[in-house]
Enzyme design. Structure first.
Site, PDB file in Angstrom:
ATOM      1  N   PHE A 250       0.849  -1.180   0.000  1.00 17.10           N
ATOM      2  CA  PHE A 250       0.000   0.000   0.000  1.00 17.10           C
ATOM      3  C   PHE A 250       0.892   1.240   0.000  1.00 17.10           C
ATOM      4  CE2 PHE A 250      -2.005  -3.247   2.876  1.00 17.10           C
ATOM      5  CZ  PHE A 250      -2.750  -3.841   1.865  1.00 17.10           C
ATOM      6  N   ASP A 252       2.449   4.416   0.530  1.00 19.81           N
ATOM      7  CA  ASP A 252       2.170   5.546   1.400  1.00 19.81           C
ATOM      8  C   ASP A 252       3.472   6.228   1.806  1.00 19.81           C
ATOM      9  OD1 ASP A 252       3.276   3.729   3.129  1.00 19.81           O
ATOM     10  OD2 ASP A 252       1.616   3.699   4.554  1.00 19.81           O
TER      11      ASP A 252
END
Length: 355
Positions: A250, A252
């Site tokens: 993910f 980020d």
């Protein structure tokens, strides 16, 4: 380096969005400001291999379920996950400003954990955060109260968070009869299909940008929603999803810091200077896209190298190689628990609703 990643991207090239690995391959092959280091990814894989040999798993501490109230029905748990992931983005404070934080059970929780603590606090106070009527009755003022900080800081992008909830309410009614269960069941237990449905249905989850004339898919929050369902439900009920290996890390802020620590990602001097000066990177800028896409590619490279190490070790027979999402969880927690040790490694900051 990208040619060394032995993966058939045609397996992922389907549906309404390019798979993030396909997008990452394009970015990594043309990137100017970020490069992936094969030796570094091997060292990271060896580190994870050591953890696996010692513990048999990468998940050795309480994670997202520590905030989940006990005794919830499966439908209530589904609402809990969706609400958190609809609000799960952008917690960093401007330089010199106090962080948003929430006290729960005698501890101060910041960042994502602060959000989860705030939702749990609201639940404890009788707010119906695990019911569909929450989306119909929440106002910006009520959300401000729910997400109030116990520090002098405030949660960033409050209005955008309220707009995300309003959007979720409208989309659920228009496309899924107001039912989160119908949303999940529409994917027929296919993890990647659910990612696509969420990203296509809810603009606030549609994490795509343009880079050098091509649409790049990251789909961070849509993927983390699917992963959270799998994690919270332990692969059962709404978490009974096939094809989780198609999910990527993910992209980020924190995981790229861990990847720098293990020398997997190398930043150009220009990018490093910007980050050290505390410059905020614009959403969709080449700098930001290259950091995020390179992180996706790097974690997949680590996963493949780790898989080779695991398959060649008799002591780990029967232990499945961790998926990219599990490696992501580990690297995220590693960065949080080694914050002082990593303080010299700059984190990029971007104001966005996508992460």
């Amino acid at each position: 380096l990208y040619y060394n990643l032995c993966i058939d991207l045609h397996l992922f090239a389907f549906g309404m969005f390019d798979h993030p690995l396909e997008s990452a391959q394009f970015v990594v092959s043309t990137a100017v400001h970020v490069t992936c280091n094969a030796q570094g990814s091997l060292e990271a894989a060896r580190h994870l291999f050591g953890v696996l040999r010692e513990q048999g798993t990468l998940q050795n501490e309480k994670s997202k379920d520590e905030y989940l109230p006990e005794g919830l029905s499966d439908t209530e748990k589904l609402h809990w996950v969706f609400l958190l992931d609809t609000l799960n983005f952008c917690f960093w404070a401007n330089h010199g400003d106090p962080m948003f934080g929430v006290c729960l059970n005698g501890r101060l929780h910041t960042g994502y954990r602060g959000l989860a603590a705030a939702i749990r606090r609201a639940y404890n106070d009788g707010v119906p955060v695990c019911q569909s009527l929450f989306y119909d009755t929440i106002s910006e003022e009520k959300l401000c109260h729910i997400l109030r900080s116990d520090t002098e800081g405030t949660i960033p992008l409050l209005k955008e968070r309220w707009m995300n909830i309003s959007e979720a309410c409208s989309v659920l009614k228009e496309k899924f009869g107001g039912s989160l269960e119908k949303l999940v069941s529409s994917a027929n237990n296919e993890a990647w299909r659910l990612v696509e449905i969420v990203a296509d249905s809810f603009p606030s989850y549609r994490d795509v940008i343009m880079y050098k004339g091509r649409t790049i898919s990251m789909l961070k929050r849509a993927q983390i929603f699917v992963s959270d369902l799998w994690f919270i439900f332990q692969g059962k009920s709404f978490g009974d999803l096939k094809g989780l290996e198609k999910l990527t890390m993910f992209a980020d802020y924190r995981v790229p810091q861990s990847l720098q620590y293990f020398n997997v990602l190398k930043y150009s001097s220009d990018l490093l200077e910007k980050l050290k000066r505390g410059e905020v990177l614009s959403a969709g800028s080449d700098y930001e896209v290259e950091i995020r896409a390179s992180s996706i590619w790097a974690v997949e490279l680590i996963r493949q190298q780790l898989s080779q190490l695991v398959s060649g070790d008799d002591s780990l027979k029967g232990v499945p190689c961790p998926k990219s999402v599990e490696i992501d969880y580990y690297l995220w927690k590693f960065a949080k628990s080694h914050a002082e040790e990593m303080d010299h490694l700059p984190i990029h900051h971007t104001r966005t609703i996508y992460y």
